[in-house]
Design a protein around this motif. Sequence first.
Motif, PDB file in Angstrom:
ATOM      1  N   TRP A 153      50.274 -26.919 -20.644  1.00  0.00           N
ATOM      2  CA  TRP A 153      49.195 -27.554 -20.167  1.00  0.00           C
ATOM      3  C   TRP A 153      48.247 -26.477 -19.371  1.00  0.00           C
ATOM      4  O   TRP A 153      47.163 -26.795 -19.110  1.00  0.00           O
ATOM      5  N   TYR A 186      41.126 -34.545 -25.566  1.00  0.00           N
ATOM      6  CA  TYR A 186      42.130 -35.161 -25.240  1.00  0.00           C
ATOM      7  C   TYR A 186      42.951 -34.277 -24.208  1.00  0.00           C
ATOM      8  O   TYR A 186      43.813 -34.772 -23.246  1.00  0.00           O
ATOM      9  N   PHE A 187      43.113 -32.978 -24.401  1.00  0.00           N
ATOM     10  CA  PHE A 187      43.867 -32.097 -23.675  1.00  0.00           C
ATOM     11  C   PHE A 187      43.103 -32.107 -22.257  1.00  0.00           C
ATOM     12  O   PHE A 187      44.058 -32.185 -21.098  1.00  0.00           O
ATOM     13  N   ALA A 242      41.737 -34.386 -20.911  1.00  0.00           N
ATOM     14  CA  ALA A 242      41.904 -35.770 -20.078  1.00  0.00           C
ATOM     15  C   ALA A 242      43.255 -35.769 -19.596  1.00  0.00           C
ATOM     16  O   ALA A 242      43.536 -36.084 -18.591  1.00  0.00           O
ATOM     17  N   TYR A 243      44.341 -35.231 -20.228  1.00  0.00           N
ATOM     18  CA  TYR A 243      45.328 -35.219 -19.836  1.00  0.00           C
ATOM     19  C   TYR A 243      45.876 -34.172 -18.687  1.00  0.00           C
ATOM     20  O   TYR A 243      46.216 -34.412 -17.756  1.00  0.00           O
ATOM     21  N   GLN A 265      44.220 -35.941 -15.727  1.00  0.00           N
ATOM     22  CA  GLN A 265      45.092 -36.905 -15.219  1.00  0.00           C
ATOM     23  C   GLN A 265      46.228 -36.570 -14.385  1.00  0.00           C
ATOM     24  O   GLN A 265      46.487 -36.942 -13.287  1.00  0.00           O
ATOM     25  N   LYS A 266      46.914 -35.475 -15.039  1.00  0.00           N
ATOM     26  CA  LYS A 266      48.327 -35.219 -14.361  1.00  0.00           C
ATOM     27  C   LYS A 266      48.251 -33.926 -13.459  1.00  0.00           C
ATOM     28  O   LYS A 266      48.928 -33.793 -12.546  1.00  0.00           O
ATOM     29  N   ARG A 311      47.270 -43.059 -26.671  1.00  0.00           N
ATOM     30  CA  ARG A 311      48.126 -42.405 -25.971  1.00  0.00           C
ATOM     31  C   ARG A 311      47.547 -41.126 -25.818  1.00  0.00           C
ATOM     32  O   ARG A 311      46.768 -40.703 -26.362  1.00  0.00           O
ATOM     33  N   ALA A 312      48.037 -40.194 -24.784  1.00  0.00           N
ATOM     34  CA  ALA A 312      47.775 -38.954 -24.442  1.00  0.00           C
ATOM     35  C   ALA A 312      48.216 -38.105 -25.824  1.00  0.00           C
ATOM     36  O   ALA A 312      49.346 -38.225 -25.952  1.00  0.00           O
ATOM     37  N   HIS A 359      49.154 -34.749 -28.024  1.00  0.00           N
ATOM     38  CA  HIS A 359      49.738 -33.532 -27.813  1.00  0.00           C
ATOM     39  C   HIS A 359      48.547 -32.458 -28.528  1.00  0.00           C
ATOM     40  O   HIS A 359      48.493 -32.570 -29.539  1.00  0.00           O
ATOM     41  N   HIS A 382      50.015 -38.186 -34.138  1.00  0.00           N
ATOM     42  CA  HIS A 382      49.155 -37.639 -33.263  1.00  0.00           C
ATOM     43  C   HIS A 382      48.009 -36.809 -34.268  1.00  0.00           C
ATOM     44  O   HIS A 382      46.801 -36.745 -33.907  1.00  0.00           O
TER      45      HIS A 382
END
Length: 442
Positions: free
Chosen positions: A22, A44-45, A47-48, A51-52, A105-106, A108, A158
């Motif tokens: 990440w 999407y990367f 967003a993850y 968030q994290k 969902r998140a 990959h 995915h």
Amino acid sequence: MLWEKTQEVLKDTLSGSVYQLWIEPLRCLEVRDDSIYLLSPDRYFSAYVAQKFLSIIEATVKEAGSVQRRVVICEDERVHTPKPVMQPKGQLRLPTVPENNSSVRALHPRYTFDQYMVGDCNILAESACKAISADDDSYGPCIYINSETGLGKSHLTHAIAHKVFAESPMTRLHYVTAQQFAAEMVRNIQSKTMDTFKQKYHDHCDMLLVEDIHSLTGKKKTQEELNEVLDSLIKSGKRVVLTANQAPRELVGIDSEFRSRMSSGLVTMIKAPDINTRLRIVERKAGTHQLGLAEEGVNYLAQHIRGDIRQVESAIVAIRAKSRLMGGHVDMDMIREAVTSVVGVGQQLTIQMISDLIAKQFKVSVDDMKSRSRKRQLTFPRQVAMYLCRKYTDDSLAEIGRAFNRDHSTVMHSIKKVTNLSVRDTSVAAQMELLTGKVKSL
């Protein structure tokens, strides 16, 4: 440079696998007085990570630069405004079309079709998923994929979501696990908003991906609700993909009508990859992690890690981490240690392990056994090795044959030959008993 300093701190702060997945893919585009712009592989990367990890990244940026800066994660190298605006690719929404309400969902970032390793074990599942993601009804509107853990079910789902959003971003796609679907249904029952729930899945859904259907065992109400959803979507020509660890007929505690509905389209199984596919997976994973492995190391990993593909990645991450401590050097002891830590000391017997043992016992080389020579001193050890490989490994006749540069019919002949000799000749029987004991002790 500010981002390089930040990366060094994050590398020590986060676990190795989290950093590699990440943080390492992020690239610094621009540093301003009040902001730092980081380029990510896709939205999407972004967003993850936002968030994290956004808070820890911002705190580390301040620590590295002594100035508080806002971290902006974007997917476009052209940074014109303080806040990047994402433009939809491909489709544009007409005024009469409802806004996209996808729930996903998140994803990959590496789980794409390009990164999926295709072999005889999964080619049908991969082809069907590619087709359904392109709205091609060659395999029907519903696909059910089952396999053991770690063989690529999630990678394919995915990949479908990545492809759909890249090529048809207005597709109303809902991607959930069966547990998430059940929990969402319960919340809506408790809040008396089941009409909203039904509208979401019946009326505002173009494509539904549901993972881990086996977790609905015994949950009759959820099965009934999901069965209604599937019936509505399939009859409307919408697309459905389901995954589980067993085929529909093998699931216990599943309503017969729901089982029938799940089986109404293509049902396909992903099997454990054969040795050739495993070799390509090891090479691909090593390349992804920028780890140079010699042919011997690649073969060892492919021979000893036979099922869960995630274990391959785990072993490679461990090897890479240790090699960094050793100045980039990788040796077989390091690889064996990584395999033991992932698979355990009781790993399955492999063709290579048995071949090495037989070669040592008969005082010949493995290469000699693989040669085309028909000399008695090589033919018999080769036949014994094939016999024991068939008896103590899960490899097919074809896989064993390839390992010795022979075809499956030669393996069958060798098995019959050794079996007959063991019955007729007491000295051969004694030899086989001794060798069998040594194989079991490996």
